[in-house]
Design an enzyme around this catalytic site. Sequence first.
Site: not given
Ligand code: ATP
Length: 868
Positions: A329, A607, A611
């Site tokens: 990640d 996480d 997954d």
């Molecule tokens: P990484 O692999 O870098 O950890 P991630 O798993 O955090 O990424 P996600 O959590 O799937 O990625 O989030 C994907 C997208 O969703 C983010 O880039 C953001 O634009 C949006 N996002 C993430 N968290 C939130 C939230 N709490 N509220 C609104 N949008 C969100």
Amino acid sequence: MAMIHDPHARPAVDCLEALEAGPDGLSAEEAARRLAEHGPNRLAEVRARGPVLRFFAQFHNVLIYVLLVAAIVTAALQHWVDTCVILAVVLANAMIGFIQEGKAEAAMSAIRDMLAPRASVLRDGRRITVDSVSLVPGDIVLIEAGDKVPADLRLLDARGLAAQEAILTGESVPVEKGVAPAPVDAPLGDRRSMLWSGTLVTQGAARGLVTATGQATEIGRIGGLLAGVEQLTTPLVAQMDHFARWLSFLILLAGALLLAWGYFVGHHDFSEMFMTVVAIAVSAIPEGLPAVMTITLAIGVQAMARRNAIVRRLPAIEAIGSVSVICTDKTGTLTRNEMVVTAVETPAGRFTVTGEGYAPVGEIMPEADLGAIARAAALCNDAALHDRSGHWTVEGDPMEGALLAFAGKAAGDLEARRLDAIPFDSRHRFMAVLTEGASGRVTHVKGAPERVLRMCADIDLDRWHDRAEAMARQGLRVLALAGRDETGDRIDEAALEGGLTFLGLVGLIDPPRPEAIEAVAECRAAGIRVKMITGDHAGTAAAIAARIGLQNTARVLTGADIDKLDDAQLALEVTDVDIFARTSPEDKLRLVTALQAGGRSVAMTGDGVNDAPALKRADAGIAMGLKGSEAAKEAADLVLADDNFATIAAAVREGRTVYDNLKKVISWTLPTNAGESMVLIVALLAGMALPMTAVQILWVNLITGITLGVALAFEPTEPGTMAHPPRPRHAPILSGELVWHVVLVALLFLAAVFGMFSYALDRGYPLALAQTIAMNTLVVLEIFHLFFIRNIHGTSLTWAAARGTRVVWTVVIVITAAQFAVTYLPTMQGVLGTYPVPFRDGLLIVAVGAAFFALIEIEKQIRLGLRR
Ligand code: ATP
């Protein structure tokens, strides 16, 4: 005592009242009082085997049976000294096995405690995280997808909630949950208004009132969750155990034949022949091997835990050492996950935000009224900021914490009451919250720009996409914010699409972890390819990847690209591409499978709940200990206590070390056993006097076999460990090279011991002295062999290599002292039939050891040279 019957059948408010709880949760004092009254929220543990039973279990071993029979026979023949030595061997073996096993079990249980689950609760109206054991009836717990339910809960509030309750009901399909009371006599699986302790939340979010804890929960009542005591074994150790068993059997068979041959054909004296055969069998059987391998694993598990990598499934310790690709990640693993909003762009213009950390102090430049976007940032938010005497910390998602800090800098009044919410889900990538405040009812939405921009009315889509892209290219995480006035008290989901007013974009920096940059470089040197799999924007991902030092930052595959490829095409693409952006958890599973199809051994981090399949599928599934869900942790082989990529690299290093140490233990033990027994067999078959008496060989086996071998379990990582490519997946440990080493060393032992024995006889020494010289030669050879084996990747001729570890030197000193004692102390001479060795011959013995060392070291250098 706060207690409640049939909470599932009563309205939520009744339950709150019955448990004397309010919507703000309990106070800290009340919680403490109830904890004292109800006891910790923990299930009774399965009692491990007691020490007495564990001690006697040590005698359940083929070798011990052989020895006990031998002890009986020698006693019958009235060879009391032999009987005593044999019994001493038996006892020492059992004691050492007992101590080692105890250490290994203690190591594993300490690690189990490190994985203690935590829960989010409301106390004094504030959301805090506590150890699940401290939950009490009346607590209000916040639950989200991926959580393992920490106690029995009556739902107060639930949105899209479903739980998998197989451990309780046997039903593997997730059950939908809601707040409506269920019929009193409904079976457990149909009490939809409850969440049961130990079950997994597969989707949605909820708030629940704790109705029962510990043994009073449903799972406690049926005595479920009796997690079996895990066996301390891995495929490799199991394989060696199996091998050792077969070898023991063959050796016993050969021993019986030898005895028959010696008695009937060779016409040897039975009792003498019998003792010799017992000695041969004991010296040939690698009895200590499985135990030493187990302790090596236990030490490896502890070493990993010290480096924050917690092993959940032991075979992973082997797997992690062999990985050739790490899929990781981004947020929090490669980056710090300490976010700060630095850029804001609204239809009114572009702004820079100053300030550090999560403190809501800083400036907006140029000065402007960003009230609307700030309200959206603050209200569409689940996190909380705490001021700990000037040091601001986040409870919840750091990104949301950063948004709160930004809102604090930009706007004054942020108070509003929440009426409804659509939680964030990585599949739809946005979140919406309906609140009621001074300016009426508003639904605020925040999320990935591609998603949110599409929901907005009257905007220049191309322009804003370009702006989002430009921010992402600077490595910023970009969010779009929007809002809509609402009339009802529920979010009108249909009206969200195309019905929102665009408020603006915010850009957050999340700096790379410096140690992750180093770790990525280390992995590269170790022939391990690091790939980033993120839910973030392609531009942001590529910018961060370049800063982190991934190999190929020129190409990015997005989730949409992956969907277009079939499995065969994907398998081709994954080889070269290192950045995967806007991926979904399903993509992760496909990526692991595609990488494995190319013969690679894959480590994958994760996480979220979704997954889990990818973590299970990976050769080493790694869950995040801090931000990871319980579902991910349960599916994983390894949990990172600090969510840090550098910890994965450290785990790989430890994994390789453990594997090397297992190999060293084997490479030291097998030739030692082979050499010892061959000396006796050859002498016997050649009809010569034995170079050692049976009692002497038992002695050597007793003191060296166990002590010297164990020292190898404590070997630290060799310098070259991360400088060579990973071992091939499924490479057998009993490789051609190892077999060659066994043969070579056994022959050298044979030559050296016989050489010294004949030299002594030639000089006219009495037989007892010649035998004492031969025995000491054997021990010296074993010590030199130990120093040789410590370095399999490089030379043993450096100061660091010679200095060794404390364990090695302790063992060597103890053994040297023991050898001096049996050689020179008259009482010991009486028992073992030894004879004082003249000083010059003592030196000669050490010289022979050194020559042996030089020979095998030269052979190793040639072998390593050929490999390069
Ligand atoms: P990484 O692999 O870098 O950890 P991630 O798993 O955090 O990424 P996600 O959590 O799937 O990625 O989030 C994907 C997208 O969703 C983010 O880039 C953001 O634009 C949006 N996002 C993430 N968290 C939130 C939230 N709490 N509220 C609104 N949008 C969100």
